[in-house]
Scaffold this motif. Structure first.
Motif, short mmCIF file in Angstrom:
data_model
loop_
_atom_site.label_atom_id
_atom_site.label_comp_id
_atom_site.label_asym_id
_atom_site.label_seq_id
_atom_site.Cartn_x
_atom_site.Cartn_y
_atom_site.Cartn_z
N LEU A 154 33.01 44.93 43.22
CA LEU A 154 34.38 45.19 43.72
C LEU A 154 35.37 45.23 42.87
CD1 LEU A 154 33.38 44.10 47.46
CD2 LEU A 154 33.66 46.41 46.77
N VAL A 155 35.30 44.21 42.04
CA VAL A 155 36.45 43.69 41.10
C VAL A 155 36.79 44.94 40.09
CG1 VAL A 155 37.43 42.32 39.28
CG2 VAL A 155 36.44 41.33 41.36
N ALA A 156 35.35 45.39 39.67
CA ALA A 156 35.23 46.46 38.72
C ALA A 156 35.84 47.75 39.34
CB ALA A 156 33.96 46.61 38.41
N GLN A 157 35.44 48.02 40.60
CA GLN A 157 35.92 49.19 41.17
C GLN A 157 37.23 49.27 41.73
OE1 GLN A 157 32.82 49.42 44.42
NE2 GLN A 157 31.76 50.96 43.29
N ARG A 158 37.85 48.07 41.88
CA ARG A 158 39.33 47.79 42.50
C ARG A 158 39.26 48.25 43.84
NH1 ARG A 158 43.87 48.34 37.70
NH2 ARG A 158 42.41 47.89 35.76
N ASP A 159 38.42 47.82 44.43
CA ASP A 159 38.23 48.21 46.05
C ASP A 159 38.61 47.01 46.74
OD1 ASP A 159 37.44 48.84 48.78
OD2 ASP A 159 35.49 49.80 48.01
N HIS A 160 39.92 47.14 47.22
CA HIS A 160 40.46 45.74 47.68
C HIS A 160 40.37 45.55 49.05
CE1 HIS A 160 43.62 46.13 43.76
NE2 HIS A 160 42.13 45.61 43.50
N ASP A 161 40.26 46.53 49.69
CA ASP A 161 39.85 46.31 51.29
C ASP A 161 38.47 45.61 51.40
OD1 ASP A 161 42.15 47.13 51.99
OD2 ASP A 161 41.35 49.34 52.51
N VAL A 197 34.29 33.60 39.47
CA VAL A 197 33.76 35.02 39.57
C VAL A 197 34.82 35.89 38.91
CG1 VAL A 197 33.03 36.80 41.04
CG2 VAL A 197 32.03 34.68 41.30
N PHE A 198 36.04 35.81 39.22
CA PHE A 198 37.08 36.50 38.81
C PHE A 198 37.45 36.33 37.44
CE2 PHE A 198 38.51 36.34 43.49
CZ PHE A 198 37.55 37.32 44.11
N LEU A 199 37.34 34.98 36.94
CA LEU A 199 37.80 34.60 35.41
C LEU A 199 36.61 35.49 34.68
CD1 LEU A 199 38.37 30.93 35.37
CD2 LEU A 199 39.79 32.97 34.77
N GLN A 200 35.28 35.37 35.01
CA GLN A 200 34.37 36.29 34.25
C GLN A 200 34.43 37.57 34.42
OE1 GLN A 200 31.64 34.41 32.98
NE2 GLN A 200 30.61 36.39 32.02
N ALA A 201 34.69 38.24 35.52
CA ALA A 201 35.10 39.59 35.63
C ALA A 201 36.07 39.88 34.67
CB ALA A 201 35.30 40.03 37.09
N SER A 202 37.19 39.27 34.52
CA SER A 202 38.26 39.56 33.73
C SER A 202 37.77 39.95 32.11
CB SER A 202 39.45 38.46 33.55
OG SER A 202 38.89 37.39 32.84
N VAL A 203 36.79 39.24 31.98
CA VAL A 203 36.18 39.41 30.44
C VAL A 203 35.44 40.86 30.38
CG1 VAL A 203 34.13 38.85 28.82
CG2 VAL A 203 35.59 37.03 29.80
N HIS A 204 34.85 41.32 31.58
CA HIS A 204 34.08 42.63 31.35
C HIS A 204 34.69 43.85 32.16
CE1 HIS A 204 30.68 40.46 30.12
NE2 HIS A 204 30.79 39.64 31.11
N CYS A 205 35.85 43.35 33.06
CA CYS A 205 36.54 44.54 33.87
C CYS A 205 37.70 44.70 33.48
CB CYS A 205 36.44 44.17 35.25
SG CYS A 205 34.86 44.14 35.99
N GLY A 206 38.58 43.63 32.78
CA GLY A 206 39.75 43.72 31.99
C GLY A 206 40.71 42.93 33.24
N ALA A 256 44.45 41.44 39.88
CA ALA A 256 44.49 42.03 41.44
C ALA A 256 43.46 41.34 42.42
CB ALA A 256 44.16 43.67 41.50
N ALA A 257 42.23 41.33 41.81
CA ALA A 257 41.20 40.50 42.63
C ALA A 257 41.69 38.94 42.83
CB ALA A 257 39.98 40.30 41.76
N PHE A 258 42.52 38.25 42.11
CA PHE A 258 42.93 37.15 42.20
C PHE A 258 44.19 37.12 43.54
CE2 PHE A 258 41.14 35.26 38.34
CZ PHE A 258 40.81 34.13 38.78
N ARG A 259 44.84 38.07 43.35
CA ARG A 259 45.88 38.53 44.40
C ARG A 259 45.37 38.55 45.75
NH1 ARG A 259 47.66 42.82 46.41
NH2 ARG A 259 46.39 44.21 44.81
N VAL A 260 44.24 39.68 45.68
CA VAL A 260 43.88 39.72 47.18
C VAL A 260 42.93 38.64 47.79
CG1 VAL A 260 41.88 41.27 48.32
CG2 VAL A 260 43.63 42.32 46.68
#
Length: 394
Positions: A334-341, A363-372, A378-382
């Motif tokens: 969902l982080v990669a898809q930016r599906d915030h809902d 999880v979000f730190l790890q995603a930052s490496v692969h998803c930007g 945005a994931a941290f904010r949501v």
């Protein structure tokens, strides 16, 4: 209270068809109760009997347990057998007598995705009265299980059975005398609190309810209540049989099981949907599914059923990953898809599935490496907004 350790005995060679798990009655061992019926089912099934805590092969309980916890121990035993068969994601078919049938009902409610078909024998959605079970538990703790032999001989068998089949009767009554006192009493306490009559409508798995015409503890009306309450049930009443049908009428029981359990070869769409509904509620929670605007409308109902059956019944209900691991995968995707809902929904689900707030951040730190970093920011904010709204301190 804790999930008891359950063990059992192979009643046929492994590999002969689907796994058939057989449950006992209070005070009996799986072998003494099921051996003759199991021999007749062995050509079509891999037959394994499980024993109650402190009975037969299962160790005495260290503490008391609820019926749900007992069913959890049985499910863990079944899943171990499935792994050994190379079917970690597979299902099993089930038959149980008396408290073994009550455990079957609990399994159908708590793990419908694992049970493909079930036969519930000489049992009930509620058995006896709480006072009666507590009195029996106190009697056994004070004087031992030998005090139950005379009364059990009258309850268990139809008139004339002990004269016709003295060896079978002796074996079953001997298993009662050998039962651990603490184990017997713990099962009594679990039965005292067991009542799922108002939940039968949630069961979608095919159910055969088998009654003994001469059964006093669980008369035919109790089995008719089960069959009428579930979505797909029928009742058969055996003449000349009391409370231990597999011992009293092994051939008739085997024939009934063989015919009914064939339905377990195929998992129907309704079973997938029912299993998905249970898992969906366990993962997302009552607030999410029962909140304002959450109920499907005529416009969205078909889509809601599709999601329940496919996403939750076919994928989330699979045993290959635990729910904690599935939450990790869902969050990353969902982080990669930016599906915030959906991300907000699954942040809450992840906490329900055992993740900590610190692990969410990882999880979000790890995603930052692969998803930007933008996607991760945005994931941290949501996640932060969601957690604060739920009163979680950060």
């Amino acid at each position: 209270m804790s999930v008891p350790v359950i063990d059992g005995v192979e009643l046929s060679e492994a590999g002969n068809g689907p796994l058939l798990l057989l449950g006992p009655s209070l005070g009996t061992s799986a072998t003494a109760l099921w051996e003759r019926s199991a021999a007749l089912l062995a050509a079509d099934h891999h037959v394994v009997g499980w024993d109650l805590p402190g009975h037969g092969t299962s160790p005495a309980p260290g503490d008391g347990f609820t019926m749900a916890e007992l069913a959890g121990g049985v499910l863990a035993f079944a899943e171990r057998l499935l792994r050994e068969r190379g079917e970690a994601s597979g299902t099993f078919v089930y038959a149980g007598v008396s408290v073994g049938g009550a455990v079957g009902l609990q399994l159908l409610l708590d793990a419908p995705e694992r049970v493909a078909a079930a036969a519930l024998i000489c049992t009930g959605a509620k058995i006896g009265t709480p006072d009666g079970w507590h009195e029996r538990a106190a009697m056994v703790r004070a004087f031992g299980t030998a005090t139950m032999v005379e009364g059990s001989a009258k309850r268990w068998f139809a008139p004339g059975f002990l004269e016709r089949e003295p060896e079978i009767g002796r074996a079953l009554l001997a298993s009662l005398e050998e039962t651990d006192t603490a184990g017997y009493a713990a099962v009594c306490k679990a039965l005292a609190a067991f009542d799922v009559r108002d939940r039968l409508g949630a069961i979608r798995v095919p159910v055969l309810a088998v009654a003994g015409a001469a059964d006093e503890p669980t008369p035919p009306s109790d089995l008719e209540t089960i069959a009428a309450g579930v979505a797909d049930g029928r009742t058969v009443v055996l003449d000349g049989v009391a409370h231990l049908a597999p011992a009293e009428a092994p051939a008739e029981v085997a024939d009934l099981l063989r015919a009914h359990l064939k339905q377990g070869a195929v998992i129907t769409e309704s079973q997938r949907t029912a299993a998905g509904a249970v898992v969906r509620r366990q993962v997302l929670g009552d607030d999410h599914l029962d909140g304002a605007g959450a109920a499907p409308t005529a416009f969205t109902r078909d889509f809601d059923d599709l999601v329940t059956q496919y996403a939750w019944g076919s994928i989330w209900a699979r045993p290959g990953l635990d729910r904690r691991s599935r939450s990790l995968v869902a969050l990353s995707t969902l982080v990669a898809q930016r599906d915030h809902d959906e991300l907000a929904t699954h942040v809450r689900a992840a906490l329900r599935n055992g993740l900590t707030v610190e692990e969410l951040a990882e999880v979000f730190l790890q995603a930052s490496v692969h998803c930007g970093t933008a996607a991760a920011a945005a994931a941290f904010r949501v996640a932060q907004e969601t957690l604060r709204a739920d009163g979680v301190e950060l």
